[in-house]
Motif scaffolding. Structure first.
Motif, PDB file in Angstrom:
ATOM      1  N   THR A 192       0.835  -1.211   0.000  1.00  0.00           N
ATOM      2  CA  THR A 192       0.000   0.000   0.000  1.00  0.00           C
ATOM      3  C   THR A 192       0.858   1.243   0.000  1.00  0.00           C
ATOM      4  N   GLY A 193       1.971   1.222   0.747  1.00  0.00           N
ATOM      5  CA  GLY A 193       2.858   2.378   0.769  1.00  0.00           C
ATOM      6  C   GLY A 193       3.502   2.622  -0.583  1.00  0.00           C
ATOM      7  N   GLN A 194       3.970   1.518  -1.223  1.00  0.00           N
ATOM      8  CA  GLN A 194       4.544   1.676  -2.556  1.00  0.00           C
ATOM      9  C   GLN A 194       3.520   2.222  -3.541  1.00  0.00           C
ATOM     10  N   ARG A 195       2.309   1.730  -3.423  1.00  0.00           N
ATOM     11  CA  ARG A 195       1.252   2.204  -4.330  1.00  0.00           C
ATOM     12  C   ARG A 195       0.954   3.678  -4.089  1.00  0.00           C
ATOM     13  N   LEU A 196       0.942   4.074  -2.857  1.00  0.00           N
ATOM     14  CA  LEU A 196       0.686   5.493  -2.558  1.00  0.00           C
ATOM     15  C   LEU A 196       1.820   6.363  -3.084  1.00  0.00           C
ATOM     16  N   TYR A 197       3.057   5.839  -3.021  1.00  0.00           N
ATOM     17  CA  TYR A 197       4.186   6.612  -3.538  1.00  0.00           C
ATOM     18  C   TYR A 197       4.058   6.811  -5.033  1.00  0.00           C
ATOM     19  N   TYR A 198       3.709   5.781  -5.745  1.00  0.00           N
ATOM     20  CA  TYR A 198       3.551   5.888  -7.196  1.00  0.00           C
ATOM     21  C   TYR A 198       2.420   6.864  -7.565  1.00  0.00           C
ATOM     22  N   GLU A 199       1.327   6.805  -6.846  1.00  0.00           N
ATOM     23  CA  GLU A 199       0.205   7.703  -7.133  1.00  0.00           C
ATOM     24  C   GLU A 199       0.578   9.159  -6.864  1.00  0.00           C
ATOM     25  N   ALA A 200       1.359   9.357  -5.801  1.00  0.00           N
ATOM     26  CA  ALA A 200       1.774  10.726  -5.487  1.00  0.00           C
ATOM     27  C   ALA A 200       2.704  11.270  -6.557  1.00  0.00           C
ATOM     28  N   VAL A 201       3.699  10.412  -6.996  1.00  0.00           N
ATOM     29  CA  VAL A 201       4.596  10.863  -8.046  1.00  0.00           C
ATOM     30  C   VAL A 201       3.828  11.111  -9.337  1.00  0.00           C
ATOM     31  N   GLU A 202       2.851  10.267  -9.608  1.00  0.00           N
ATOM     32  CA  GLU A 202       2.048  10.445 -10.832  1.00  0.00           C
ATOM     33  C   GLU A 202       1.279  11.753 -10.780  1.00  0.00           C
ATOM     34  N   ASP A 203       0.737  12.063  -9.637  1.00  0.00           N
ATOM     35  CA  ASP A 203      -0.010  13.328  -9.509  1.00  0.00           C
ATOM     36  C   ASP A 203       0.902  14.529  -9.677  1.00  0.00           C
ATOM     37  N   ILE A 204       2.165  14.383  -9.226  1.00  0.00           N
ATOM     38  CA  ILE A 204       3.084  15.506  -9.335  1.00  0.00           C
ATOM     39  C   ILE A 204       3.547  15.696 -10.770  1.00  0.00           C
ATOM     40  N   LEU A 205       3.883  14.557 -11.458  1.00  0.00           N
ATOM     41  CA  LEU A 205       4.484  14.645 -12.781  1.00  0.00           C
ATOM     42  C   LEU A 205       3.482  14.832 -13.915  1.00  0.00           C
ATOM     43  N   LYS A 206       2.217  14.535 -13.681  1.00  0.00           N
ATOM     44  CA  LYS A 206       1.263  14.589 -14.798  1.00  0.00           C
ATOM     45  C   LYS A 206       0.972  16.015 -15.224  1.00  0.00           C
ATOM     46  N   ASN A 207       1.220  16.975 -14.355  1.00  0.00           N
ATOM     47  CA  ASN A 207       0.974  18.373 -14.709  1.00  0.00           C
ATOM     48  C   ASN A 207       2.246  19.092 -15.154  1.00  0.00           C
ATOM     49  N   ALA A 208       3.384  18.405 -15.135  1.00  0.00           N
ATOM     50  CA  ALA A 208       4.650  19.041 -15.543  1.00  0.00           C
ATOM     51  C   ALA A 208       4.831  18.917 -17.042  1.00  0.00           C
ATOM     52  N   GLY A 209       5.319  19.997 -17.673  1.00  0.00           N
ATOM     53  CA  GLY A 209       5.535  19.978 -19.113  1.00  0.00           C
ATOM     54  C   GLY A 209       6.816  19.239 -19.492  1.00  0.00           C
ATOM     55  N   ASP A 210       7.976  19.747 -19.021  1.00  0.00           N
ATOM     56  CA  ASP A 210       9.288  19.142 -19.303  1.00  0.00           C
ATOM     57  C   ASP A 210       9.815  18.498 -18.025  1.00  0.00           C
ATOM     58  N   LYS A 211      10.462  17.328 -18.151  1.00  0.00           N
ATOM     59  CA  LYS A 211      10.937  16.567 -16.996  1.00  0.00           C
ATOM     60  C   LYS A 211      12.435  16.283 -17.178  1.00  0.00           C
ATOM     61  N   VAL A 212      13.201  16.357 -16.118  1.00  0.00           N
ATOM     62  CA  VAL A 212      14.651  16.076 -16.107  1.00  0.00           C
ATOM     63  C   VAL A 212      14.911  14.955 -15.088  1.00  0.00           C
ATOM     64  N   VAL A 213      15.511  13.887 -15.523  1.00  0.00           N
ATOM     65  CA  VAL A 213      15.767  12.728 -14.663  1.00  0.00           C
ATOM     66  C   VAL A 213      17.293  12.534 -14.576  1.00  0.00           C
ATOM     67  N   LEU A 214      17.881  12.431 -13.371  1.00  0.00           N
ATOM     68  CA  LEU A 214      19.321  12.225 -13.120  1.00  0.00           C
ATOM     69  C   LEU A 214      19.489  10.866 -12.452  1.00  0.00           C
ATOM     70  N   ASP A 215      20.280  10.030 -13.035  1.00  0.00           N
ATOM     71  CA  ASP A 215      20.462   8.668 -12.513  1.00  0.00           C
ATOM     72  C   ASP A 215      21.759   8.570 -11.681  1.00  0.00           C
ATOM     73  N   GLY A 216      21.782   7.599 -10.873  1.00  0.00           N
ATOM     74  CA  GLY A 216      22.995   7.225 -10.124  1.00  0.00           C
ATOM     75  C   GLY A 216      23.510   8.349  -9.268  1.00  0.00           C
ATOM     76  N   LYS A 217      24.868   8.540  -9.388  1.00  0.00           N
ATOM     77  CA  LYS A 217      25.530   9.554  -8.583  1.00  0.00           C
ATOM     78  C   LYS A 217      25.655  10.891  -9.281  1.00  0.00           C
ATOM     79  N   ILE A 218      25.017  11.032 -10.402  1.00  0.00           N
ATOM     80  CA  ILE A 218      25.125  12.289 -11.160  1.00  0.00           C
ATOM     81  C   ILE A 218      24.553  13.453 -10.378  1.00  0.00           C
ATOM     82  N   PRO A 219      23.461  13.286  -9.676  1.00  0.00           N
ATOM     83  CA  PRO A 219      22.937  14.440  -8.946  1.00  0.00           C
ATOM     84  C   PRO A 219      23.922  15.007  -7.935  1.00  0.00           C
ATOM     85  N   GLU A 220      24.918  14.154  -7.459  1.00  0.00           N
ATOM     86  CA  GLU A 220      25.868  14.673  -6.491  1.00  0.00           C
ATOM     87  C   GLU A 220      26.873  15.611  -7.136  1.00  0.00           C
ATOM     88  N   LYS A 221      27.114  15.473  -8.456  1.00  0.00           N
ATOM     89  CA  LYS A 221      28.095  16.285  -9.160  1.00  0.00           C
ATOM     90  C   LYS A 221      27.460  17.491  -9.843  1.00  0.00           C
TER      91      LYS A 221
END
Length: 386
Positions: free
Chosen positions: A334-363
């Motif tokens: 249930t917690g995982q499902r709630l997390y996915y629904e929350a992320v979906e609600d946040i991202l569905k209204n965003a126009g452009d999306k930027v995703v950083l994998d691994g340790k890239i966000p640290e640099k």
């Protein structure tokens, strides 16, 4: 000696016609004298052997009616005519009042009737349906009885009255009335027309004395007319006049000539005041309904918003309670499902999306031109733009 009897008879006839008529004495003497004269005129001698008359000849006398019988017939004819004089007709709109030896006997309606001839019975026929009019303070000129300028003659002694605030005002009015009881109208009062005029003047003086001059000149005329009508009817009923008052109508009410201009100015000011008040009342009557409509619309919108928010809150609370119940049964899923629904609600209204994998966000410097992301260059080192 032979006589010419025919010529002698003609001479006697001429003498009889020229003879003056003697006065009559009585019926018997006159009848006997006329018969003797008739016999003398008609008596002729019988003819002789030579064409003359040998002896007298008599003819039948002519009969005449006695004078006593003629007088009796004339008297009977006069009595018949006297009896027939009692026939009379009451026209529509009238009532017949019959007096017998000067005392009231009966009242009859329209149509032919019979009353004992005068002086036994006397008939009066007042017009009970006619609307009569009495004028106080003025007299109309001519038969038209219309109140127009130049056609009336004022009576200052009748028109001048004192108001309740001790001002003098000239009141000209008329009274319309009809006969309600013909017997009382004929015999209870003397000169009913003059009595109605005097009573109307007294009633109007009392009503004007209880009123202010401003009311009498401007907007109080209807009330004055009604009070004067009621008071006049009370006075006439007290007199037993048999009169029904239909209306009292004010024809002209004005102050004396010396102060008429000042009163006209006051009346004009009062009219302006009434006009302005009426305009303000009209504006208020136009504005208030509009404001009430707008207030009702805002109230309805607020009620609708309140109902929506309450229903949304109740729905959210019911959903949270259902999710909480399911989370208690399977927390990880249930917690995982709630997390996915929350992320979906946040991202569905965003126009452009930027995703950083691994340790890239640290640099990468945590500063991105997020508002102008479409014009920014993508970051190096494995950035992906979606």
């Amino acid at each position: 000696m032979n006589w010419d009897w025919d010529k002698l008879q003609e001479k006697r006839d001429r003498q009889q016609r020229q003879r003056p008529v003697r006065p009559e004495r009585d019926d018997r003497d006159t009848f006997d004298h006329d018969r003797s004269d008739e016999d003398a005129r008609t008596r002729r001698p019988s003819p002789g052997p030579r064409g003359g008359s040998s002896g007298p000849h008599f003819s039948m006398p002519r009969m005449r009616l006695p004078n006593g019988l003629m007088l009796g017939g004339g008297a009977a004819l006069l009595v018949l005519l006297w009896l027939l004089s009692g026939i009379y007709i009451v026209n529509p709109g009238e009532e017949g009042v019959v007096l017998r030896f000067g005392k009231y006997n009966r009242t009859v309606g329209p149509g032919p009737h019979y009353a004992l001839p005068s002086p036994i019975e006397t008939v009066y026929k007042p017009q009970v349906a006619r609307i009569m009019r009495s004028e106080v303070g003025y007299r109309s000129a001519g038969e038209s009885r219309t109140f127009q300028q130049g056609q009336v003659r004022g009576i200052p002694a009748e028109a001048s009255m004192l108001t309740g605030d001790e001002n003098i005002v000239n009141v000209q009015f008329s009274v319309q009335y009809r006969i309600a009881d013909p017997v009382a109208y004929l015999f209870n009062v003397y000169e009913p027309d003059a009595m109605v005029r005097n009573a109307a003047e007294a009633a109007m003086r009392e009503v004007i004395g209880n009123s202010l001059i401003d009311a009498a000149i401007t907007d109080g005329k209807l009330q004055i007319q009604a009070e004067a009508t009621q008071l006049l009817q009370t006075i006439l009923d007290r007199y037993g006049a048999g009169i029904d008052v239909i209306a009292v109508q004010l024809q002209d009410v004005h102050p004396p000539d010396e102060v008429r201009d000042a009163f006209k100015d006051v009346a004009s000011a009062r009219e302006d005041k009434s006009r302005i008040i009426n305009e303000a009342e009209a504006y208020r009557n136009e504005l208030l309904p509009r404001a009430r409509g707008e207030a009702a619309a805002l109230r309805n919108e607020a009620e609708a918003y309140r109902a929506m928010r309450v229903q949304n809150a109740e729905g959210a609370a019911a959903r949270f309670a259902a999710v909480s119940e399911e989370y208690a049964k399977a927390p990880r899923v249930t917690g995982q499902r709630l997390y996915y629904e929350a992320v979906e609600d946040i991202l569905k209204n965003a126009g452009d999306k930027v995703v950083l994998d691994g340790k890239i966000p640290e640099k990468v410097l945590p500063y991105l031109p997020l508002p102008g992301l479409k014009g920014a260059q993508p970051a190096t080192g494995g950035t992906e733009k979606k």
